[in-house]
Design an enzyme around this catalytic site. Sequence first.
Site, PDB file in Angstrom:
ATOM      1  N   SER A 115       0.824  -1.206   0.000  1.00 36.66           N
ATOM      2  CA  SER A 115       0.000   0.000   0.000  1.00 36.66           C
ATOM      3  C   SER A 115       0.857   1.255   0.000  1.00 36.66           C
ATOM      4  O   SER A 115       1.984   1.251   0.532  1.00 36.66           O
ATOM      5  CB  SER A 115      -0.859  -0.008   1.263  1.00 36.66           C
ATOM      6  OG  SER A 115      -1.466   1.243   1.471  1.00 36.66           O
ATOM      7  N   TYR A 139      -1.757  -0.089  10.155  1.00 33.47           N
ATOM      8  CA  TYR A 139      -2.005  -0.830   8.911  1.00 33.47           C
ATOM      9  C   TYR A 139      -0.795  -0.707   7.975  1.00 33.47           C
ATOM     10  O   TYR A 139      -0.268  -1.700   7.470  1.00 33.47           O
ATOM     11  CB  TYR A 139      -3.279  -0.286   8.249  1.00 33.47           C
ATOM     12  CG  TYR A 139      -3.405  -0.610   6.797  1.00 33.47           C
ATOM     13  CD1 TYR A 139      -3.749  -1.894   6.397  1.00 33.47           C
ATOM     14  CD2 TYR A 139      -3.172   0.357   5.811  1.00 33.47           C
ATOM     15  CE1 TYR A 139      -3.844  -2.206   5.052  1.00 33.47           C
ATOM     16  CE2 TYR A 139      -3.271   0.049   4.470  1.00 33.47           C
ATOM     17  CZ  TYR A 139      -3.603  -1.236   4.095  1.00 33.47           C
ATOM     18  OH  TYR A 139      -3.697  -1.544   2.763  1.00 33.47           O
ATOM     19  N   LYS A 143       2.123  -3.528   6.474  1.00 31.76           N
ATOM     20  CA  LYS A 143       2.476  -3.736   5.059  1.00 31.76           C
ATOM     21  C   LYS A 143       3.986  -3.604   4.860  1.00 31.76           C
ATOM     22  O   LYS A 143       4.596  -4.372   4.124  1.00 31.76           O
ATOM     23  CB  LYS A 143       1.726  -2.747   4.167  1.00 31.76           C
ATOM     24  CG  LYS A 143       0.221  -2.977   4.118  1.00 31.76           C
ATOM     25  CD  LYS A 143      -0.121  -4.196   3.278  1.00 31.76           C
ATOM     26  CE  LYS A 143      -1.599  -4.527   3.313  1.00 31.76           C
ATOM     27  NZ  LYS A 143      -1.943  -5.731   2.553  1.00 31.76           N
TER      28      LYS A 143
HETATM   29  N1  UFG Z   1     -13.127  11.249   2.240  1.00 31.10           N
HETATM   30  C1  UFG Z   1     -14.113  12.152   2.572  1.00 31.10           C
HETATM   31  N2  UFG Z   1     -15.268  11.676   3.118  1.00 31.10           N
HETATM   32  C2  UFG Z   1     -15.473  10.359   3.377  1.00 31.10           C
HETATM   33  C3  UFG Z   1     -14.454   9.435   3.047  1.00 31.10           C
HETATM   34  C4  UFG Z   1     -13.295   9.921   2.480  1.00 31.10           C
HETATM   35  O1  UFG Z   1     -13.968  13.354   2.373  1.00 31.10           O
HETATM   36  O2  UFG Z   1     -16.540  10.007   3.908  1.00 31.10           O
HETATM   37  C5  UFG Z   1     -11.900  11.753   1.634  1.00 31.10           C
HETATM   38  C6  UFG Z   1     -10.675  11.470   2.495  1.00 31.10           C
HETATM   39  O3  UFG Z   1     -10.490  12.492   3.430  1.00 31.10           O
HETATM   40  C7  UFG Z   1      -9.588  11.399   1.440  1.00 31.10           C
HETATM   41  C8  UFG Z   1     -10.293  10.849   0.191  1.00 31.10           C
HETATM   42  O4  UFG Z   1     -11.685  11.047   0.437  1.00 31.10           O
HETATM   43  O5  UFG Z   1      -9.131  12.668   1.136  1.00 31.10           O
HETATM   44  C9  UFG Z   1     -10.047   9.381  -0.021  1.00 31.10           C
HETATM   45  O6  UFG Z   1     -10.315   8.708   1.177  1.00 31.10           O
HETATM   46  P1  UFG Z   1     -10.354   7.119   1.304  1.00 31.10           P
HETATM   47  O7  UFG Z   1     -10.723   6.795   2.714  1.00 31.10           O
HETATM   48  O8  UFG Z   1     -11.181   6.532   0.218  1.00 31.10           O
HETATM   49  O9  UFG Z   1      -8.870   6.687   0.989  1.00 31.10           O
HETATM   50  P2  UFG Z   1      -7.502   7.121   1.705  1.00 31.10           P
HETATM   51  O10 UFG Z   1      -6.780   7.979   0.732  1.00 31.10           O
HETATM   52  O11 UFG Z   1      -7.676   7.645   3.057  1.00 31.10           O
HETATM   53  O12 UFG Z   1      -6.873   5.680   1.921  1.00 31.10           O
HETATM   54  C10 UFG Z   1      -6.255   4.962   0.911  1.00 31.10           C
HETATM   55  C11 UFG Z   1      -6.468   3.474   1.122  1.00 31.10           C
HETATM   56  C12 UFG Z   1      -5.794   3.016   2.377  1.00 31.10           C
HETATM   57  C13 UFG Z   1      -4.374   3.483   2.411  1.00 31.10           C
HETATM   58  C14 UFG Z   1      -4.297   4.972   2.228  1.00 31.10           C
HETATM   59  C15 UFG Z   1      -2.901   5.520   2.260  1.00 31.10           C
HETATM   60  O13 UFG Z   1      -7.845   3.169   1.192  1.00 31.10           O
HETATM   61  O14 UFG Z   1      -5.818   1.594   2.413  1.00 31.10           O
HETATM   62  O15 UFG Z   1      -4.898   5.301   0.985  1.00 31.10           O
HETATM   63  O16 UFG Z   1      -2.198   5.064   1.193  1.00 31.10           O
HETATM   64  F1  UFG Z   1      -3.816   3.175   3.607  1.00 31.10           F
END
Ligand code: UFG
Length: 318
Positions: A115, A139, A143
Site C-alpha cells: 500500500s 495498517y 504492510k
Molecule cells: N473522504 C471524505 N469523506 C469520506 C471518506 C473519504 O472526504 O466520507 C476523503 C478522504 O479524506 C480522502 C479521500 O476522500 O481525502 C479518499 O479517502 P479514502 O478513505 O477513500 O482513501 P484514503 O486515501 O484515506 O486511503 C487509501 C487506502 C488506504 C491506504 C491509504 C494511504 O484506502 O488503504 O490510501 O495510502 F492506507
Amino acid sequence: MKVLVIGGAGYIGSHVAKALMKSGHRVRVFDNLSSGQEINLFKQNEFVKGDILDYPALLSAMQGQEAVIHLAAKKAVGESMENPMIYSSNNISGSLNILNAMVETGAKYIVFSSSAAVYGMPEKIPVDETAPLNPINYYGFTKLEIEKFMQWYDRLKGIKFVALRYFNAVGYDAEGDILGKERGSQNLLPIVMEVLSGKREKLKIFGNDYPTPNGTCIRDYIHVSDLASAHLLALEKLAGGMPSQSLNLGTGKGTSVKEIVEAVERVSGKSLPVEYADRRPGDPAVLIAAADKARELLGWQPQYTDIDKIVETVWRIN
Ligand code: UFG
C-alpha cells in the site's frame, strides 16, 4: 502457472483471479470469506475455504502451487490504530504463515498487495519508490514489515517477490463479471454510492482548507482492473527471472474529493448532498504516485485514466 490466490474472493482478489484465469493460469482461490464473497468466485477456478492463520489448511492448499498472490489482509486504517492486535495476527502472522508454507511446499514466487500507506506523509509529490518509508498508521506498518520479511525470505530461501504498493483502489470489473459489492468499506466511493442509494443522508467531505486548488484532498485513483493486470504481469516477470521489487501502482494523476463528487454527479445524473466536516486526522493533502518503475519493469499501462470512466464502473453495479 499454478497460482494460489489468497484472498481471491475479495474485492481486489476477485479481479486478480479473473485476470489470471483469462490468461490461462490455473487458479486456486484460498479465502476465509470474512470479507470476500462466494458470489465473486469463478466456476473455472478451484476454491478452498480456509484461513491463513490455520497453518495446516494453508499448507495443504499450497501443495503443488508454483506461485502465490497474497491479498488477504485487514485494511481499515482507523481500526488498525484502535485494535492493532488483529492487524498483528492477521496481516503479520498470516503473512509469515504464507512465507513459511511457501518454503515448505517449494512455491517460488509471491505477488503481495502492499500500500501507499508505507510512505506515510510523503514530502515530495509524486511519490516514487525511493521516498522515505514512514507509515503513520499501524495498517501501513504491517504492510512495510511484510515487505521486509519478503526481502529476508528472498535472501535466505530464494523466494522472489513483487510488492505492489496500491494508491487508491476504485471501480469494478467493466464486463460485470464480479457481482459482490464490497461490504462495509469506509472509502470515499463506496460511501458516495451509499448516499446515492439513500443509505446515508449526505457525504461528509473531510476538510476544505487543504493547500490544494479547491481546498479538498487529492488522491490517485487507480482502477481495480488495472491493479489486476499489474499482478498478472508481475507474476509473469518474476517467472521470467525479474529480481524482487516493490512497485507503486497509480495513474500519476490526482483527483480531488470535490472532483470525485462532480464526476459522480455527471455520471449518475443525480445531485449528491454534501457537507463539509473537519479534516480527518492523518490525511495527507495530496497523494499521487510516480509509477514509472511499474511501467518500465512490467510493461504495465493503466487503461483507466479518466475519472468519469472509473466512476461509471461503480455506478453501473449500484
Ligand atoms: N473522504 C471524505 N469523506 C469520506 C471518506 C473519504 O472526504 O466520507 C476523503 C478522504 O479524506 C480522502 C479521500 O476522500 O481525502 C479518499 O479517502 P479514502 O478513505 O477513500 O482513501 P484514503 O486515501 O484515506 O486511503 C487509501 C487506502 C488506504 C491506504 C491509504 C494511504 O484506502 O488503504 O490510501 O495510502 F492506507
